[in-house]
Design a protein around this motif. Structure first.
Motif, short mmCIF file in Angstrom:
data_model
loop_
_atom_site.label_atom_id
_atom_site.label_comp_id
_atom_site.label_asym_id
_atom_site.label_seq_id
_atom_site.Cartn_x
_atom_site.Cartn_y
_atom_site.Cartn_z
N ALA A 91 100.20 -79.81 -65.87
CA ALA A 91 100.22 -80.97 -66.20
C ALA A 91 99.79 -81.86 -65.10
N PHE A 92 99.03 -83.18 -65.39
CA PHE A 92 98.48 -84.02 -64.75
C PHE A 92 99.67 -84.97 -64.35
N GLU A 93 99.93 -84.75 -62.83
CA GLU A 93 101.25 -85.48 -62.29
C GLU A 93 100.68 -86.56 -61.55
N ILE A 94 101.80 -87.74 -61.68
CA ILE A 94 101.51 -88.98 -60.77
C ILE A 94 102.78 -89.22 -60.07
N LYS A 95 102.59 -89.06 -58.65
CA LYS A 95 103.93 -89.47 -57.99
C LYS A 95 104.04 -90.74 -57.65
N ARG A 96 105.29 -91.10 -57.69
CA ARG A 96 105.86 -92.53 -57.47
C ARG A 96 107.02 -92.71 -56.96
N LYS A 97 107.39 -93.66 -56.18
CA LYS A 97 108.74 -93.97 -55.59
C LYS A 97 109.44 -94.34 -56.99
N PRO A 98 110.83 -94.03 -56.68
CA PRO A 98 111.59 -94.08 -57.88
C PRO A 98 111.60 -95.86 -58.15
N GLU A 99 111.56 -96.71 -57.28
CA GLU A 99 111.51 -98.08 -57.51
C GLU A 99 110.23 -98.60 -58.32
N HIS A 100 108.96 -97.67 -58.22
CA HIS A 100 107.98 -97.98 -59.01
C HIS A 100 107.75 -97.32 -60.22
N ASP A 125 98.35 -96.27 -59.51
CA ASP A 125 98.95 -94.96 -59.84
C ASP A 125 97.83 -93.90 -60.21
N LEU A 126 96.72 -94.39 -60.86
CA LEU A 126 95.86 -93.51 -61.55
C LEU A 126 95.00 -93.32 -60.40
N LYS A 127 94.66 -94.21 -59.44
CA LYS A 127 93.71 -93.74 -58.38
C LYS A 127 94.06 -93.04 -57.60
N MET A 128 95.38 -92.93 -57.04
CA MET A 128 96.14 -92.08 -56.37
C MET A 128 96.10 -90.47 -56.87
N ALA A 129 96.23 -90.37 -58.03
CA ALA A 129 96.37 -89.18 -58.77
C ALA A 129 95.05 -88.48 -58.96
N VAL A 130 94.12 -89.31 -59.47
CA VAL A 130 92.45 -88.92 -59.33
C VAL A 130 92.04 -88.52 -58.23
#
Length: 339
Positions: A91-100, A125-130
């Motif tokens: 899976a393509f995963e995007i890591k974010r803090k719960p508040e985001h 979000d997209l930039k960090m994952a890419v």
């Protein structure tokens, strides 16, 4: 004439010149990171195969990526045609803090595209994952490119500018910084005392080349031989070889020292690293010099800004020196001199 027209020209005329008909593999035309056409003349519009993690991060951070805009979005195109095929069934995963919004994953590109269009996924979000996935993809390519043979081939194909040619001025020399220094992970495969010097060891160190390098280090009064045997170490590999009591040393073992040079510790490299892997900072990923010019004191000028922080991690101008599995560290010395 662009590539497609050259291909069609070759397909039509090469057979008439006695050559075999060529096959051409075409990929979809995708927008560059700037939102326009990807171009070799615009470095920020593309990712090169040997762009280091810091360079990739800078390019992607500057990329055109409007909220909800899925047209001419180079990051989405990279995701569709590069990252999803690279991931396969993962899976393509995007890591974010719960508040985001918390972590989210996608098993197909269309779902990612739809979520971005609805602004459930934000540009950051997209930039960090890419960035993460592109760096994972490029890591083994960069590792392979650090071989002596490929560096030599590159220097022959793209000779460094610097000396004045006929009728032309000399080009400006590169800035002196950490990127100029070729620091690699090494593994000490053999070690013994120097036959003619009580303070020196003679080491055979695997730095990812065909044969281990001979390295002389003045550590016999500071570190026991058994502590060094089979150890992973940090080695400067592009210093000019130097004769040390009749034996030529082809590198330098990096150590931490107190200011009085009464305590010296060999820098620690984290487990899981492979010999030959480059050690550098995130912002200093340009290819190092083939060999440092000793007259210009490049390493000595870089060395001034190498030290250890309060967590014993080695830094250059405040930036961590990293391997693929983490930073290099000193065993106990804080604010140390690195030499």
């Amino acid at each position: 004439v662009d590539q497609r027209k050259i291909f069609m020209f070759a397909e039509k005329y090469l057979p008439s010149l006695g050559y075999k008909k060529r096959a051409h593999l075409m990929n979809p035309m995708i927008p560059g990171l700037t939102g326009d056409k990807m171009s070799s003349s615009e470095p920020d519009s593309k990712i090169d195969l040997i762009d280091g993690p810091g360079v990739v991060k800078k390019k992607i951070n500057k990329a055109f990526c409007e909220p909800g805009n899925v047209t001419n979005n180079g990051l989405l195109s990279f995701s569709e045609y590069v990252i999803f095929p690279f991931l396969g069934e993962k899976a393509f995963e995007i890591k974010r803090k719960p508040e985001h919004g918390g972590d989210v994953s996608f098993t197909n590109f269309q779902d990612l595209k739809d979520s971005f269009a609805k602004e459930n996924i934000y540009p950051l979000d997209l930039k960090m994952a890419v960035t993460t996935y592109i760096n994972q993809l490029l890591a083994p390519i960069i590792q392979e490119f650090n071989s002596k043979e490929l560096k030599k081939l590159t220097s022959q194909a793209y000779p460094p500018e610097g000396k004045a040619g006929k009728g032309g001025p000399a080009a400006a020399e590169r800035d002196i910084d950490l990127s100029r220094v070729d620091i690699r992970v090494g593994k000490i495969v053999e070690i013994g005392p120097h036959p003619d010097a009580d303070s020196l060891y003679v080491e055979q160190i695997d730095v990812g080349e065909e044969a281990p390098r001979t390295v002389i280090s003045g550590l016999r009064h500071f570190v026991a031989e058994e502590q060094l045997r089979d150890a992973l170490v940090a080695v400067v590999c592009n210093l000019k070889p130097a004769n040390m009591r009749g034996i030529k040393s082809q590198g330098m073992l990096l150590c931490a020292s107190d200011k009085d040079h009464k305590t010296v510790e060999v820098l620690r490299v984290p487990d899981g690293c492979k010999p030959g892997e480059r050690i550098t900072g995130e912002s200093f990923t340009e290819a190092p010099d083939a060999q440092l010019n000793p007259k210009k004191k490049i390493f000595e000028k870089v060395q001034v800004d190498l030290t250890t922080d309060d967590s014993l991690q080695v830094t250059y101008k405040g930036e961590l020196l990293m391997t693929s599995t983490g930073p290099i560290t000193a065993p106990s010395l804080k604010s140390a001199v690195i030499r």
